[in-house]
Design a protein around this motif. Sequence first.
Motif, PDB file in Angstrom:
ATOM      1  N   VAL A  99      94.738 109.766  28.232  1.00  0.00           N
ATOM      2  CA  VAL A  99      93.472 108.901  27.667  1.00  0.00           C
ATOM      3  C   VAL A  99      92.252 109.138  28.526  1.00  0.00           C
ATOM      4  O   VAL A  99      92.644 108.926  30.037  1.00  0.00           O
ATOM      5  CB  VAL A  99      94.021 107.366  27.921  1.00  0.00           C
ATOM      6  CG1 VAL A  99      92.602 106.569  27.109  1.00  0.00           C
ATOM      7  CG2 VAL A  99      94.986 107.235  26.636  1.00  0.00           C
ATOM      8  N   PHE A 100      91.313 109.571  28.202  1.00  0.00           N
ATOM      9  CA  PHE A 100      90.085 109.890  29.071  1.00  0.00           C
ATOM     10  C   PHE A 100      88.721 109.572  28.406  1.00  0.00           C
ATOM     11  O   PHE A 100      88.876 109.393  26.928  1.00  0.00           O
ATOM     12  CB  PHE A 100      90.442 111.187  29.625  1.00  0.00           C
ATOM     13  CG  PHE A 100      90.690 112.299  28.591  1.00  0.00           C
ATOM     14  CD1 PHE A 100      89.510 112.933  27.941  1.00  0.00           C
ATOM     15  CD2 PHE A 100      91.842 112.724  28.419  1.00  0.00           C
ATOM     16  CE1 PHE A 100      89.802 114.012  26.880  1.00  0.00           C
ATOM     17  CE2 PHE A 100      91.797 113.941  27.250  1.00  0.00           C
ATOM     18  CZ  PHE A 100      90.926 114.486  26.741  1.00  0.00           C
ATOM     19  N   ILE A 101      87.657 109.826  29.198  1.00  0.00           N
ATOM     20  CA  ILE A 101      86.229 109.860  28.373  1.00  0.00           C
ATOM     21  C   ILE A 101      85.738 111.321  28.372  1.00  0.00           C
ATOM     22  O   ILE A 101      85.642 112.036  29.347  1.00  0.00           O
ATOM     23  CB  ILE A 101      85.464 108.870  29.270  1.00  0.00           C
ATOM     24  CG1 ILE A 101      86.165 107.311  29.296  1.00  0.00           C
ATOM     25  CG2 ILE A 101      83.903 108.900  28.829  1.00  0.00           C
ATOM     26  CD1 ILE A 101      85.486 106.376  30.153  1.00  0.00           C
ATOM     27  N   ARG A 102      85.326 111.559  27.315  1.00  0.00           N
ATOM     28  CA  ARG A 102      84.599 113.037  27.253  1.00  0.00           C
ATOM     29  C   ARG A 102      83.223 112.757  26.054  1.00  0.00           C
ATOM     30  O   ARG A 102      83.505 112.333  25.281  1.00  0.00           O
ATOM     31  CB  ARG A 102      85.527 114.174  26.764  1.00  0.00           C
ATOM     32  CG  ARG A 102      84.590 115.362  26.469  1.00  0.00           C
ATOM     33  CD  ARG A 102      85.543 116.574  26.021  1.00  0.00           C
ATOM     34  NE  ARG A 102      86.633 116.872  27.072  1.00  0.00           N
ATOM     35  CZ  ARG A 102      87.830 117.240  26.740  1.00  0.00           C
ATOM     36  NH1 ARG A 102      88.100 117.314  25.531  1.00  0.00           N
ATOM     37  NH2 ARG A 102      88.502 117.708  27.714  1.00  0.00           N
ATOM     38  N   ALA A 103      82.246 113.278  26.672  1.00  0.00           N
ATOM     39  CA  ALA A 103      81.140 113.184  26.060  1.00  0.00           C
ATOM     40  C   ALA A 103      80.923 111.671  25.450  1.00  0.00           C
ATOM     41  O   ALA A 103      80.122 111.496  24.323  1.00  0.00           O
ATOM     42  CB  ALA A 103      81.028 114.193  24.895  1.00  0.00           C
ATOM     43  N   GLY A 104      81.055 110.698  26.133  1.00  0.00           N
ATOM     44  CA  GLY A 104      80.628 109.441  25.673  1.00  0.00           C
ATOM     45  C   GLY A 104      81.629 108.589  24.914  1.00  0.00           C
ATOM     46  O   GLY A 104      81.571 107.695  24.371  1.00  0.00           O
ATOM     47  N   GLN A 105      82.718 109.420  24.614  1.00  0.00           N
ATOM     48  CA  GLN A 105      83.689 109.102  23.638  1.00  0.00           C
ATOM     49  C   GLN A 105      85.161 108.698  24.368  1.00  0.00           C
ATOM     50  O   GLN A 105      85.515 109.370  25.271  1.00  0.00           O
ATOM     51  CB  GLN A 105      83.931 109.839  22.489  1.00  0.00           C
ATOM     52  CG  GLN A 105      82.770 109.893  21.523  1.00  0.00           C
ATOM     53  CD  GLN A 105      83.039 110.708  20.194  1.00  0.00           C
ATOM     54  OE1 GLN A 105      83.589 111.834  20.424  1.00  0.00           O
ATOM     55  NE2 GLN A 105      82.650 110.132  19.156  1.00  0.00           N
ATOM     56  N   LEU A 106      85.912 107.598  23.945  1.00  0.00           N
ATOM     57  CA  LEU A 106      87.080 107.361  24.403  1.00  0.00           C
ATOM     58  C   LEU A 106      88.109 108.276  23.612  1.00  0.00           C
ATOM     59  O   LEU A 106      88.112 108.259  22.413  1.00  0.00           O
ATOM     60  CB  LEU A 106      87.624 105.875  24.219  1.00  0.00           C
ATOM     61  CG  LEU A 106      88.797 105.538  24.685  1.00  0.00           C
ATOM     62  CD1 LEU A 106      88.872 105.918  26.284  1.00  0.00           C
ATOM     63  CD2 LEU A 106      89.359 104.157  24.393  1.00  0.00           C
TER      64      LEU A 106
END
Length: 720
Positions: free
Chosen positions: A655-662
């Motif tokens: 689970v991570f954050i990329r480009a402002g999305q979960l």
Amino acid sequence: MTHKSIEFRRIQYLRGPNVWTYRPVLEALVDIGELEDFPSNKIPGFYERLSAWLPSLIEHRCSYEERGGFLRRVQEGTWPGHILEHVTLELQNLAGMPGGFGKAREVSERGVYKVVVRAWNEQVTRTALQYGRDLVMAAIENRPFDVAACVEHLKDLVDTHCLGPSTGCIVDAADDRDIPAIRLTDGNLVQLGYGCRQRRIWTAETDRTSAIAESISRDKDLTKTLLQSCGLPVPEGQLVDNPEAAWEAAEDIGLPVVVKPDDGNHGRGVFLNLNTRAEVEAAYRVANEEGSNVIVERYIPGIEHRLLVVGDQVVAATRGEIAQVVGDGQHSVRELIDLQINADPRRGSSEEHPLNFIGLDSAARLEIQRQGYTPEDVPAAGKVVVVQRIGNLAIDCTDEVHPDTARTVALAARIVGLDIAGVDLVVQDISKPLEPQAGAIVEVNAGPGLLMHLKPAEGKPRPVGKAIVELLFPNGDSGRVPVVGITGARGKTATARLLTHFLDLTGQYIGMACSDGIFLNRRQVETGAQTAKVQWEAARRVLMNRQVQAAVIENGADAILRDGLAYDRCQVGIVLNSAPMADLSHHYVETPEQIYNVLRTQVDVVLEGGAAVLNAADAQVADMARLADGEVIYFARDGELPVLREHCVQGGRAVFIRAGQLVLAQEGHETPFLEMASLQPHLVAGPMADSLLAAVAAAWALGLGTDVIRAGLETFPAAA
């Protein structure tokens, strides 16, 4: 400190999985002072005294992994802390406690050690540790030491404070099935399992043992009436209230008869094969002292048997033997009882002995009198004198029980209404059906003793504890509810509150123990101020609650070091971070490696089918993946971390954050499912974001759908 002595600075009981092992231990902070300069090989005569007092130390293998390994270390030179560890374990072993885990490790202060020993019971182990210290000091100072007296005292403590053999065998069988156990009192009341999946036992009774059935079983006349009404063979009998009525009943029934208390147990006050008025009336008087009513029954020729019924099955059986002496023309009956009966090593007063000592109580005196003797008379050589006809059920005959007899006995337990029962019957040959040989059921008992089946005087032990556990937890049931444990340097409470909020949305009854207090089904029942110093107890209260369907528990590093974990294993273990850690120097935990060993405790207890949720951005935490028995789910604010990317490439979840999305990633597939900007600012700011990601990963590991997780994030209160 300048001294040649062993001093305890602190002793703490780690009641659950801990930095040392999965089992409860006693951890003693030991100061040996100047003895740091005097290993055992520099103390004249120390080895000889120690090995003479405790010759069984030869079985301790120690670091050489061979018999005699520890004593070899003593000869070559080792320090008092290490010796104290082994002596304490051996004293416990001699007192009847099984051998167990032990460690002795130096801390950063010279001459100070942590000595750790397995603690089956806190009070027993504390006493053994103190005796161990005294014994080692006596060996150092060349003073006498009474090992036998210490061991005898420890045995008394074991008998007083530890589980009895009946309860213990059930708990051990549950442990073999990986079912957790919580002792609820100082006695034999034990909870097996957690939360709403728990069951309770009290010796050989369970939380489903009917109180009505137990009352019926105590009323022997009522029990017989019920059994007879269903066609089961029972001896004819009558309740009587005076000696004259007893004789009248005997005449009605027909001699010989049995006289016994209607509500007695353990064979007390039971007289068999009575043929005269004098015998019947004398037996009545003794039986009346043992119970509130007396019953006269038709005498059934044969041998007494006890069959143990668990559920619908006979799982063990024993038969009795008559206790008798043979005259030698020199010793009195009293003396012969001690020489020929009580000298048997199988007899004793503790629960570990399959047979009890035979005493000259009123029943035995009457039995002897019927044969024309007093206890002081000297029988002629070869003359047999019966002392006790019943109550010596200790010869295993499980494999001999006829199937028809087993079915009849199981039916008797069902008629009374007992889930576990000890059924007493008298029959000439247990390998044949009852009716053709005029056998009969004489009693159905609730809460039967199991020792006769665990440790028969003759024959093989029977796994009766296993049978009871299988009755309580059929089809491989583990008795577990999902437990989530959370540890780390910071963010634990926020993670616990978030995850509990997600779980609340599923409609389950959720229990949470965290720094804010205890919460049950969304209701705070204790404040954080009340639970701050009793985190372990708070967590146990959640696990003991019979309504809890899932538990979320916060574990600070200090609490782990002070008490251990409150649960044996967990479905999900979360480690948020390893630094900056609060000062743990009072526990002599000062280095990153030592902190790692504290936090890894949470990962060590993850079930094989569970998941370790780890912070990929913290190198120490990420490295704990190799310790997990279950799955590993990484979380991080940066989805490009090499350890996280490699984990995903190999099919792991993250689970991570990329480009402002979960983003949820699984087996190489990434699923963006929530815009971080849509959440309340306090959820995505700084370290709080790690708590959010960890809670989402844990919810995912528990099988919660993305709709529930999304709703939880969108509705999480700002003030929480």
